[in-house]
Design a protein around this motif. Structure first.
Motif, PDB file in Angstrom:
ATOM      1  N   ARG A   1       0.715  -1.223  -0.353  1.00 22.40           N
ATOM      2  CA  ARG A   1       0.240  -0.292   0.239  1.00 22.40           C
ATOM      3  C   ARG A   1       0.462   1.407  -0.262  1.00 22.40           C
ATOM      4  NH1 ARG A   1      -3.084   4.293   2.063  1.00 22.40           N
ATOM      5  NH2 ARG A   1      -5.766   3.538   2.073  1.00 22.40           N
ATOM      6  N   PHE A   2       1.774   1.132   1.503  1.00 25.22           N
ATOM      7  CA  PHE A   2       2.444   2.205   0.915  1.00 25.22           C
ATOM      8  C   PHE A   2       3.728   3.006  -0.303  1.00 25.22           C
ATOM      9  CE2 PHE A   2       1.380   2.580   5.707  1.00 25.22           C
ATOM     10  CZ  PHE A   2       1.101   3.586   5.787  1.00 25.22           C
ATOM     11  N   ARG A   3       4.000   2.034  -0.699  1.00 23.13           N
ATOM     12  CA  ARG A   3       4.716   1.247  -2.220  1.00 23.13           C
ATOM     13  C   ARG A   3       3.299   2.176  -3.162  1.00 23.13           C
ATOM     14  NH1 ARG A   3       8.792  -1.721  -3.406  1.00 23.13           N
ATOM     15  NH2 ARG A   3       8.488  -3.944  -1.912  1.00 23.13           N
ATOM     16  N   CYS A   4       2.966   1.875  -3.254  1.00 20.24           N
ATOM     17  CA  CYS A   4       1.494   2.386  -4.328  1.00 20.24           C
ATOM     18  C   CYS A   4       1.485   4.379  -3.469  1.00 20.24           C
ATOM     19  CB  CYS A   4      -0.029   1.850  -4.068  1.00 20.24           C
ATOM     20  SG  CYS A   4      -0.823   1.844  -5.586  1.00 20.24           S
ATOM     21  N   THR A   5       1.143   3.947  -2.623  1.00 20.90           N
ATOM     22  CA  THR A   5       1.154   5.516  -2.333  1.00 20.90           C
ATOM     23  C   THR A   5       1.970   6.765  -2.657  1.00 20.90           C
ATOM     24  OG1 THR A   5       0.962   5.107   0.045  1.00 20.90           O
ATOM     25  CG2 THR A   5      -1.766   5.246  -0.709  1.00 20.90           C
ATOM     26  N   ARG A   6       3.385   5.372  -2.324  1.00 22.15           N
ATOM     27  CA  ARG A   6       4.411   6.917  -2.993  1.00 22.15           C
ATOM     28  C   ARG A   6       4.468   7.018  -4.135  1.00 22.15           C
ATOM     29  NH1 ARG A   6       7.788   3.160   0.974  1.00 22.15           N
ATOM     30  NH2 ARG A   6       8.012   1.810  -0.477  1.00 22.15           N
ATOM     31  N   GLN A   7       4.039   6.199  -5.103  1.00 20.25           N
ATOM     32  CA  GLN A   7       3.992   6.571  -6.422  1.00 20.25           C
ATOM     33  C   GLN A   7       2.470   7.253  -6.170  1.00 20.25           C
ATOM     34  OE1 GLN A   7       3.818   1.939  -7.770  1.00 20.25           O
ATOM     35  NE2 GLN A   7       5.336   2.765  -9.306  1.00 20.25           N
ATOM     36  N   VAL A   8       1.449   7.083  -5.723  1.00 18.95           N
ATOM     37  CA  VAL A   8       0.509   8.357  -5.808  1.00 18.95           C
ATOM     38  C   VAL A   8       0.727  10.269  -5.526  1.00 18.95           C
ATOM     39  CG1 VAL A   8      -1.529   9.001  -4.651  1.00 18.95           C
ATOM     40  CG2 VAL A   8      -1.304   6.686  -6.100  1.00 18.95           C
ATOM     41  N   GLY A   9       1.433  10.035  -4.287  1.00 18.08           N
ATOM     42  CA  GLY A   9       2.499  11.346  -3.840  1.00 18.08           C
ATOM     43  C   GLY A   9       3.290  11.952  -5.300  1.00 18.08           C
ATOM     44  N   ARG A  10       4.040  11.375  -5.653  1.00 13.87           N
ATOM     45  CA  ARG A  10       5.191  11.185  -7.088  1.00 13.87           C
ATOM     46  C   ARG A  10       4.349  11.843  -8.330  1.00 13.87           C
ATOM     47  NH1 ARG A  10       9.014   7.868  -4.699  1.00 13.87           N
ATOM     48  NH2 ARG A  10       8.082   6.274  -6.300  1.00 13.87           N
TER      49      ARG A  10
ATOM     50  N   VAL B   1      -3.663   7.183   6.935  1.00 16.52           N
ATOM     51  CA  VAL B   1      -4.321   7.664   6.290  1.00 16.52           C
ATOM     52  C   VAL B   1      -2.871   9.024   6.971  1.00 16.52           C
ATOM     53  CG1 VAL B   1      -5.524  10.232   4.658  1.00 16.52           C
ATOM     54  CG2 VAL B   1      -6.086   8.166   4.425  1.00 16.52           C
ATOM     55  N   ALA B   2      -2.809   9.143   7.819  1.00 20.03           N
ATOM     56  CA  ALA B   2      -2.133  10.200   8.705  1.00 20.03           C
ATOM     57  C   ALA B   2      -0.775  10.085   8.241  1.00 20.03           C
ATOM     58  CB  ALA B   2      -2.052  10.337   9.720  1.00 20.03           C
ATOM     59  N   GLU B   3      -0.218   8.506   8.153  1.00 17.58           N
ATOM     60  CA  GLU B   3       1.302   8.630   7.633  1.00 17.58           C
ATOM     61  C   GLU B   3       0.948   8.372   6.064  1.00 17.58           C
ATOM     62  OE1 GLU B   3       3.197   7.131   9.722  1.00 17.58           O
ATOM     63  OE2 GLU B   3       5.023   6.473   8.395  1.00 17.58           O
ATOM     64  N   VAL B   4       0.394   8.115   5.315  1.00 18.49           N
ATOM     65  CA  VAL B   4       0.779   8.480   3.057  1.00 18.49           C
ATOM     66  C   VAL B   4       0.242  10.527   3.513  1.00 18.49           C
ATOM     67  CG1 VAL B   4      -1.051   8.789   1.874  1.00 18.49           C
ATOM     68  CG2 VAL B   4      -1.383   6.563   3.238  1.00 18.49           C
ATOM     69  N   ILE B   5      -0.593  11.102   3.832  1.00 16.76           N
ATOM     70  CA  ILE B   5      -0.465  12.521   3.953  1.00 16.76           C
ATOM     71  C   ILE B   5       1.343  13.337   4.123  1.00 16.76           C
ATOM     72  CG2 ILE B   5      -1.112  14.898   4.491  1.00 16.76           C
ATOM     73  CD1 ILE B   5      -4.211  13.013   4.325  1.00 16.76           C
ATOM     74  N   ARG B   6       1.550  11.885   5.588  1.00 21.54           N
ATOM     75  CA  ARG B   6       2.902  12.703   5.905  1.00 21.54           C
ATOM     76  C   ARG B   6       3.419  12.992   4.559  1.00 21.54           C
ATOM     77  NH1 ARG B   6       7.208  11.912   9.243  1.00 21.54           N
ATOM     78  NH2 ARG B   6       6.730   9.004   8.729  1.00 21.54           N
ATOM     79  N   HIS B   7       4.075  11.136   4.088  1.00 22.76           N
ATOM     80  CA  HIS B   7       5.075  10.969   2.538  1.00 22.76           C
ATOM     81  C   HIS B   7       4.173  11.899   1.909  1.00 22.76           C
ATOM     82  CE1 HIS B   7       5.505   6.496   3.944  1.00 22.76           C
ATOM     83  NE2 HIS B   7       6.083   7.339   4.958  1.00 22.76           N
ATOM     84  N   HIS B   8       3.343  12.123   1.586  1.00 24.92           N
ATOM     85  CA  HIS B   8       3.558  13.320  -0.122  1.00 24.92           C
ATOM     86  C   HIS B   8       3.188  14.108   0.274  1.00 24.92           C
ATOM     87  CE1 HIS B   8      -0.724  10.446  -1.671  1.00 24.92           C
ATOM     88  NE2 HIS B   8       0.209  10.269  -1.156  1.00 24.92           N
ATOM     89  N   GLU B   9       3.587  14.462   1.887  1.00 20.07           N
ATOM     90  CA  GLU B   9       4.016  16.470   1.769  1.00 20.07           C
ATOM     91  C   GLU B   9       5.722  16.158   1.561  1.00 20.07           C
ATOM     92  OE1 GLU B   9       0.474  18.416   4.642  1.00 20.07           O
ATOM     93  OE2 GLU B   9       2.260  16.776   5.586  1.00 20.07           O
ATOM     94  N   ALA B  10       6.102  15.366   2.114  1.00 20.19           N
ATOM     95  CA  ALA B  10       7.713  15.438   2.579  1.00 20.19           C
ATOM     96  C   ALA B  10       8.250  15.309   0.632  1.00 20.19           C
ATOM     97  CB  ALA B  10       8.274  13.892   3.196  1.00 20.19           C
ATOM     98  N   ILE B  11       7.549  13.854  -0.205  1.00 18.77           N
ATOM     99  CA  ILE B  11       7.712  14.337  -1.436  1.00 18.77           C
ATOM    100  C   ILE B  11       7.303  15.575  -2.157  1.00 18.77           C
ATOM    101  CG2 ILE B  11       7.129  13.420  -3.924  1.00 18.77           C
ATOM    102  CD1 ILE B  11       6.104  11.150  -2.097  1.00 18.77           C
ATOM    103  N   ARG B  12       6.584  16.382  -1.663  1.00 17.01           N
ATOM    104  CA  ARG B  12       6.322  17.734  -2.482  1.00 17.01           C
ATOM    105  C   ARG B  12       7.787  18.613  -1.954  1.00 17.01           C
ATOM    106  NH1 ARG B  12       0.992  20.409   0.115  1.00 17.01           N
ATOM    107  NH2 ARG B  12       3.056  20.944   1.227  1.00 17.01           N
ATOM    108  N   ASP B  13       8.070  17.918  -0.353  1.00 16.67           N
ATOM    109  CA  ASP B  13       8.370  19.673  -0.142  1.00 16.67           C
ATOM    110  C   ASP B  13      10.039  18.971  -0.858  1.00 16.67           C
ATOM    111  OD1 ASP B  13       6.867  20.879   1.094  1.00 16.67           O
ATOM    112  OD2 ASP B  13       7.471  19.946   3.441  1.00 16.67           O
TER     113      ASP B  13
END
Lengths: 102, 102
Positions: free
Chosen positions: A33-42, A86-98
């Protein structure tokens, strides 16, 4: 010489073996799931989409609560679980964006 | 007439379909895990064993962290996940014990 470890009743040992297998499966699914959401983040960062999407999350909560109910899982717990993930996913997305905007 | 829903990029829609399948699998595994720990709770109450077992939990954390590392999941997150699940399990065990001792 006596064994210092307390004896585990056989029925408890059997339940624990099942729990250990379920936990291994849960960890592997979470890893995917996190492998997939990392790709979503990018992808979201590339397309300048916001890290979170409240409408999508609302649909997910409703669906997971319904699935939980059918499966005999407390829907309140299912929603807490989803919020936790989701809290963890959003933390990852923000880190990728930053990272990408640096 | 225009569609009021924003268009989801196709790649994002594909990722979301995978996430939805993984989430359904997670919910079903969690349902099974709690079905099993409910039986553990009843067994522990029958045998007058305490609801929590710190030595067992320590072994579980170490194993899940190692599994997470191999699977590419953050072991810190894996431990947080386990703590989250165990808090709910102990709440159930205590409720079962209190119910049986009433």
């Amino acid at each position: 010489m006596s064994d210092p470890a307390p004896q585990v009743p056989p029925q408890l040992a059997a339940y624990r073996a099942t729990i250990d297998n379920l936990d291994a499966a849960l960890i592997h699914l979470l890893a995917e799931r996190f492998r997939c959401t990392r790709q979503v983040g990018r992808l979201k960062a590339d397309l300048h989409l916001p890290p979170s999407d409240p409408a999508r999350e609302e649909q997910q909560v409703a669906r997971l609560r319904a699935l939980a109910e059918e499966a005999g899982l407390d829907p309140v717990f299912a929603e807490k679980f989803f919020t936790f993930i989701v809290a963890e996913v959003i933390r990852h997305h923000e880190a990728i964006r930053d990272e990408l905007s640096e």
